[in-house]
Design an enzyme around this catalytic site. Structure first.
Site, PDB file in Angstrom:
ATOM      1  N   SER A 184       5.229   8.844   6.595  1.00  0.00           N
ATOM      2  CA  SER A 184       4.447   8.898   7.826  1.00  0.00           C
ATOM      3  C   SER A 184       5.204   9.633   8.930  1.00  0.00           C
ATOM      4  CB  SER A 184       4.107   7.485   8.306  1.00  0.00           C
ATOM      5  OG  SER A 184       5.269   6.848   8.816  1.00  0.00           O
TER       6      SER A 184
ATOM      7  N   ASP B  59       1.744  11.330   5.871  1.00  0.00           N
ATOM      8  CA  ASP B  59       0.746  10.355   6.308  1.00  0.00           C
ATOM      9  C   ASP B  59       0.688  10.199   7.829  1.00  0.00           C
ATOM     10  OD1 ASP B  59      -1.231   8.452   5.554  1.00  0.00           O
ATOM     11  OD2 ASP B  59       0.175   6.816   5.918  1.00  0.00           O
ATOM     12  N   HIS B  60      -0.514   9.958   8.347  1.00  0.00           N
ATOM     13  CA  HIS B  60      -0.748   9.676   9.767  1.00  0.00           C
ATOM     14  C   HIS B  60      -0.060  10.691  10.674  1.00  0.00           C
ATOM     15  CE1 HIS B  60      -3.234   6.107   9.947  1.00  0.00           C
ATOM     16  NE2 HIS B  60      -2.573   5.614   8.910  1.00  0.00           N
TER      17      HIS B  60
ATOM     18  N   HIS C 257      -6.899   2.014   4.400  1.00  0.00           N
ATOM     19  CA  HIS C 257      -5.605   1.829   5.053  1.00  0.00           C
ATOM     20  C   HIS C 257      -5.411   0.343   5.348  1.00  0.00           C
ATOM     21  CE1 HIS C 257      -4.776   6.155   6.657  1.00  0.00           C
ATOM     22  NE2 HIS C 257      -5.391   6.194   5.498  1.00  0.00           N
TER      23      HIS C 257
ATOM     24  N   VAL D  52      -0.574   1.282   0.945  1.00  0.00           N
ATOM     25  CA  VAL D  52       0.249   0.073   1.068  1.00  0.00           C
ATOM     26  C   VAL D  52       1.576   0.442   1.727  1.00  0.00           C
ATOM     27  CG1 VAL D  52       1.397  -1.797  -0.182  1.00  0.00           C
ATOM     28  CG2 VAL D  52      -0.790  -0.883  -1.033  1.00  0.00           C
TER      29      VAL D  52
END
Length: 283
Positions: free
Chosen positions: A51, A85-86, A212, A235
């Site tokens: 992330s 991610d994100h 999510h 996860v």
């Protein structure tokens, strides 16, 4: 084995009845090693995802963490992919291609709808020109960046199926993370999902759906969500809970130990067992 593109793993899961692909967050080398070990134990593919928060934790150095994670994945016998991610920062999005990522979750969910569409469509155009699979989010999953877990059933929080269908058409995303009752950063598995909404979203949205905040969702709820149409199950916190619990227990039992290898090993093993458990659940 070589890294497998995330899009290929998602497509394989999409084509399998009542089967999903689990994706696990990497913060440290031990996380990456545990995810690979758990995938090998389960005999399942998995996604190793880094992330923007994890990159920030490592001083903004994407390459070091991505390179180590990719090396662990390539040394594994399990089919594994590397996912960013994100991502909020456009600069970080643009760094993904050179760092070996086959997919990115571009997160414009904090913007109003029109700005979200414009920013995400631009990210998709950039990604597709470079063969990068793009995931986005619509709705409010909540719990990121130290926020308190969101009331996932509050009015206006959950994803509207028709708006989601329009959003996918207007942005061209490859997968959509939806708000259906889970929240990030939950340390107890007490979330209740809206399975009717999942089924409605599956009917309305032509791309794979992503859940999510799955660390807070009980096994039976995850299985029902997969059966209803969820394809990618993210996860993160569950690994950290397992890791921290095992490290704390070891240090409580061995207060004089100062060699980090002594307590990192049981922490890593606990994460690997958690990974294997979630993979068995979604499979």
């Amino acid at each position: 084995m070589p890294l497998v593109p995330t899009g290929e793993l998602v497509a394989a899961a999409t084509g399998s009845a009542a089967t999903a692909l689990a994706a696990f967050n990497v913060i440290s080398l031990e996380h990456a090693e545990a995810i690979a070990a758990g995938a090998e134990q389960a005999g399942s593919p998995a996604v190793l995802q880094i992330s923007e928060n994890a990159v920030r934790f490592h001083g903004g150095d994407l390459i070091a963490l991505a390179s180590a994670t990719a090396a662990v994945a390539r040394a594994s016998s399990a089919p594994l992919s590397l996912h960013l991610d994100h991502v909020v920062s456009v600069d970080l999005l643009h760094a993904a291609h050179g760092a070996g990522f086959s997919s990115v979750m571009f997160d414009a969910s904090k913007l109003d709808y029109d700005d979200n569409v414009r920013a995400t469509a631009a990210a998709v155009r950039w990604g597709h020109e470079r063969g990068i699979w793009i995931e986005a989010e619509l709705g409010e999953v909540g719990g990121k960046d130290g926020e308190a877990p969101l009331d996932a059933h509050a009015p206006g929080v959950r994803t509207d199926p028709q708006e989601a269908a329009t959003y996918v058409a207007d942005t061209g995303v490859d997968a959509l993370a939806v708000a259906v009752g889970s929240s990030h950063a939950m340390t107890e598995r007490t979330a209740t999902l809206d399975h009717a909404l999942i089924a409605a979203l599956r009917e309305a949205v032509p791309v794979p759906l992503v859940l999510h905040g799955s660390s807070g969702v009980p096994d039976d709820e995850i299985r029902r969500a997969v059966a209803a149409g969820m394809v990618k199950i993210n996860v993160g916190t569950a690994l950290n809970t397992a890791f921290t619990g095992a490290v704390r227990a070891y240090l409580d039992a061995h207060p004089s130990v100062v060699d980090p290898r002594k307590y990192l090993a049981p922490g890593r093993d606990a994460m690997a067992a958690t990974v294997a458990h979630f993979l068995a659940t979604v499979g």
